[in-house]
Design a protein around this motif. Structure first.
Motif, PDB file in Angstrom:
ATOM      1  N   GLY A 143     -22.688  11.807 -21.360  1.00  0.00           N
ATOM      2  CA  GLY A 143     -23.780  12.591 -20.806  1.00  0.00           C
ATOM      3  C   GLY A 143     -25.133  11.941 -21.014  1.00  0.00           C
ATOM      4  N   GLN A 144     -25.369  11.340 -22.176  1.00  0.00           N
ATOM      5  CA  GLN A 144     -26.650  10.694 -22.439  1.00  0.00           C
ATOM      6  C   GLN A 144     -26.868   9.499 -21.529  1.00  0.00           C
ATOM      7  N   ARG A 145     -25.813   8.748 -21.264  1.00  0.00           N
ATOM      8  CA  ARG A 145     -25.956   7.593 -20.386  1.00  0.00           C
ATOM      9  C   ARG A 145     -26.222   8.021 -18.952  1.00  0.00           C
ATOM     10  N   VAL A 146     -25.533   9.061 -18.503  1.00  0.00           N
ATOM     11  CA  VAL A 146     -25.783   9.559 -17.148  1.00  0.00           C
ATOM     12  C   VAL A 146     -27.171  10.177 -17.062  1.00  0.00           C
ATOM     13  N   GLU A 147     -27.621  10.824 -18.146  1.00  0.00           N
ATOM     14  CA  GLU A 147     -28.966  11.397 -18.170  1.00  0.00           C
ATOM     15  C   GLU A 147     -30.015  10.312 -17.970  1.00  0.00           C
ATOM     16  N   GLN A 148     -29.842   9.170 -18.626  1.00  0.00           N
ATOM     17  CA  GLN A 148     -30.774   8.059 -18.438  1.00  0.00           C
ATOM     18  C   GLN A 148     -30.728   7.540 -17.005  1.00  0.00           C
ATOM     19  N   LEU A 149     -29.515   7.479 -16.457  1.00  0.00           N
ATOM     20  CA  LEU A 149     -29.377   7.010 -15.078  1.00  0.00           C
ATOM     21  C   LEU A 149     -30.093   7.944 -14.109  1.00  0.00           C
ATOM     22  N   GLU A 167     -38.271  13.981 -19.599  1.00  0.00           N
ATOM     23  CA  GLU A 167     -37.201  14.602 -20.371  1.00  0.00           C
ATOM     24  C   GLU A 167     -36.754  15.904 -19.754  1.00  0.00           C
ATOM     25  N   ALA A 168     -37.708  16.655 -19.164  1.00  0.00           N
ATOM     26  CA  ALA A 168     -37.371  17.944 -18.572  1.00  0.00           C
ATOM     27  C   ALA A 168     -36.671  17.804 -17.237  1.00  0.00           C
ATOM     28  N   SER A 169     -36.693  16.598 -16.616  1.00  0.00           N
ATOM     29  CA  SER A 169     -36.099  16.454 -15.293  1.00  0.00           C
ATOM     30  C   SER A 169     -34.587  16.513 -15.338  1.00  0.00           C
ATOM     31  N   THR A 170     -33.981  15.995 -16.389  1.00  0.00           N
ATOM     32  CA  THR A 170     -32.528  16.024 -16.554  1.00  0.00           C
ATOM     33  C   THR A 170     -32.203  16.416 -17.986  1.00  0.00           C
ATOM     34  N   THR A 171     -31.383  17.424 -18.133  1.00  0.00           N
ATOM     35  CA  THR A 171     -30.983  17.882 -19.460  1.00  0.00           C
ATOM     36  C   THR A 171     -29.467  17.986 -19.492  1.00  0.00           C
ATOM     37  N   VAL A 172     -28.861  17.312 -20.448  1.00  0.00           N
ATOM     38  CA  VAL A 172     -27.413  17.369 -20.644  1.00  0.00           C
ATOM     39  C   VAL A 172     -27.144  18.241 -21.856  1.00  0.00           C
TER      40      VAL A 172
END
Length: 623
Positions: A143-149, A167-172
């Motif tokens: 999830g963290q890697r996809v969040e960065q992507l 940071e608020a744009s994608t939250t896993v």
């Protein structure tokens, strides 16, 4: 409610109809929230967004007849809620377009299938690069890697975007990880659990009347409710009006969280219980044999006059039966050789028994550890699925003795239990003898966290028969059922502590807050209420901006805990990182400090309070 979509095939899906609202009209598009999922979390999240935050919600469900589909459909049929529903078998691009993702402000993906959620997130980001995404993922590393992507897509469109906004744009999020602290706290009762914020440890301690906190107190979270009062009146009270003669929950600041030590490479047998490889009977037998050999050595030394080491060598040879007959020895030497041979005959079965016993213990130790016979004061954890695995990790972090129970030897948490060297009983907790094997009669608490409500309830009742005062925590999927069971067990066992928890109930506030663009750092269960610790921007917020820290406190709703001292462009995007090397929060800020636009604060708040803080709506004056 929307009409079911037309039939589709895998290669050329038919267009889905536009969603229909409960009143039969086309729902308003733009700025609404979209939820994809048909489980309990999707239902609870829709209720949170519609009721707490007043948002327009569109829910994309796989089926309106199965799972929580009927309940979600009932939300759409309620004219008091702005909820629309689309039924579709797959969350593909057509379904996302029909739900209005291109104009939506936020999308939550709540399915338990990580791959399906991540695939839908990539599709949604392609349709709307500015969309705020909240993705439920159990595999946090993935999830963290996809969040960065996904964040890179936003950054490519807005190069000057701040770290906090990015940071608020994608939250896993993980529903099990979000709910774990509250489940552990409920099981441990008076023992507090910890939150990691800005590299510091914050402990939630339940204090008895007159007791003082061990650490630096940050906030009075709750007190014992008065009879007949509103359950929410005891949350976040004004400390000046509450005496120390009442039970209370206090948030304490303990110190810096130390990074976990690097695991050392240990020999393959280092984790084996060596004390169990040699039972007490074998140890006594081995000690007796050693004493016999030493006695024979001393006698041989006295009779033959040989050096002690040489005499010991000859006796060992005789014991092992590999020495020559003592033809030229006198009567004493021959008698000594006979005694040594007899000792050797006794040694052989002893060595065989030792080898067989050690082999059996070795097999058990390398597979699953059994509960020690004298174990007591532990926690019995029933169910080693996703939630159970998270709870097991947290209990081990707190050094709480645990015994796990699961009927599936291949469950996700069995390998974790072996890693933590935690005893595991393989069997159905509802069957006779299984909880006995887990020593539930001498346990301090039982956590029933399987995915079946009936199994959890039956395990709790069976444990109560063994220990009527046992503290029991149930994981129940149905919120109404959880409340009914809590009241029934409380009435049946008035002297025991019972807690019923729904993971969706505990996790939904964090998901809803993330969809609103705010960062929830932790959730605290107080009775059947949930307090949230969240990081908020004060810009344009009528409840915070322009007020002093003392004036910003709203009893029963929220309280300011810390002030971010870092510049807006240098702020940490994740205050929940426990091992940050650059702390930036000022805890217990000066009550006279005036909060200005651009500040970031950490607050403890109720769910309703967070709703007002994020929307800027006014609250009615407390009675």
């Amino acid at each position: 409610m929307s009409t079911p979509p037309g039939t589709t095939d895998s290669d050329h899906p038919a267009p889905l109809p536009r969603p229909r609202s409960a009143s039969g009209g086309t729902p308003q598009q733009g700025g609404h929230m979209v939820i994809c999922g048909g489980d309990a979390l999707a239902h609870r999240l829709a209720v949170e967004l519609a009721d707490r935050y007043g948002q327009r919600v569109t829910v994309v469900v796989p089926s309106l007849q199965h799972g929580h589909g009927p309940r979600i459909a009932a939300l759409a049929a309620d004219p008091q809620r702005s909820v629309d529903v689309i039924e579709t078998g797959e969350t593909d691009e057509t379904a996302l377009t029909a739900a209005g993702v291109e104009q939506a402000s936020a999308l939550a993906l709540t399915s338990e299938d990580d791959q399906a959620n991540l695939h839908a997130a990539l599709r949604a980001r392609r349709l709307n690069p500015d969309l705020r995404l909240v993705v439920r993922v159990f595999n946090r590393r993935l999830g963290q890697r996809v969040e960065q992507l996904l964040d890179r897509t936003v950054l490519s469109r807005h190069p000057g975007l701040s770290a906090a906004a990015l940071e608020a744009s994608t939250t896993v999020l993980s529903a099990s990880a979000t709910a774990t602290p509250a489940l552990v706290a409920a099981a441990l009762g008076g023992r507090s659990h910890a939150l990691h914020i800005d590299g510091r440890l914050l402990r939630v301690a339940e204090l008895e009347p007159g007791a003082r906190p061990d650490g630096t107190p940050l906030a009075l979270l709750a007190t014992e409710p008065r009879p007949g009062s509103d359950p929410a009146d005891h949350l976040l009270p004004d400390p000046d009006t509450i005496g120390a003669d009442r039970p209370r929950a206090v948030l304490e600041l303990l110190g810096r969280a130390e990074p976990p030590p690097r695991p050392r490479r240990r020999p393959a047998l280092a984790g084996l219980p060596l004390a169990d490889l040699f039972t007490s009977r074998l140890r006594w037998a081995l000690a007796a044999l050693t004493a016999l050999v030493l006695t024979l050595t001393a006698v041989s030394w006295q009779l033959t006059g040989r050096p002690p080491l040489h005499a010991a060598w000859l006796v060992i040879l005789d014991v092992l039966g590999i020495a020559d007959p003592a033809d030229d020895a006198g009567p004493a030497g021959k008698t000594l050789q006979i005694l040594s041979a007899i000792a050797g005959m006794l040694l052989m079965p002893l060595l065989i028994a030792l080898a067989l016993d050690a082999l059996g213990t070795f097999r058990t130790a390398t597979a699953l550890r059994r509960p020690p016979r004298t174990l007591s004061g532990h926690v019995v954890l029933v169910g080693l699925g996703r939630v159970g695995s998270r709870v097991l990790d947290r209990l081990c972090e707190l050094d709480v003795p645990v015994v796990c129970v699961d009927r599936d030897p291949t469950a996700a948490g069995v390998a974790r239990a072996r890693t933590h060297n935690v005893p595991v009983v393989i069997g159905d907790a509802t069957q006779d003898g299984v909880l006995d094997a887990a020593k539930a009669g001498r346990a301090r608490a039982l956590l029933a966290l399987t995915s079946d409500d009936g199994t959890n309830l039956e395990a709790a009742l069976a444990a109560r028969e063994l220990h009527p005062r046992l503290r029991v925590v149930l994981r129940l999927f149905d919120d109404d059922f959880a409340g009914d069971i809590y009241r029934a067990l409380r009435d049946s066992y008035p002297h025991a502590e019972t807690r019923s928890r729904s993971v969706s109930f505990l996790a939904a506030p964090a998901f809803a807050s993330a969809m609103m663009g705010r960062q929830v750092l932790g959730a605290i269960a107080v009775s059947r209420e949930v307090l949230l610790v969240a990081a908020l921007d004060t810009t344009g917020n009528p409840h915070l901006a322009g007020r002093t820290v003392a004036a910003a406190h709203r009893p029963g709703a929220w309280r300011v805990l810390a002030l971010d001292l870092a510049a807006p462009d240098r702020r940490s995007p994740d205050l929940a990182d426990p091992y940050t090397t650059a702390p930036e929060l000022l805890w217990n800020p000066d009550p006279a400090h005036v909060l200005a636009d651009g500040d970031r604060v950490v607050v403890a708040t109720t769910r309703e309070g967070l709703s007002h803080l994020t929307t800027g709506t006014r609250m009615t004056a407390p009675q």
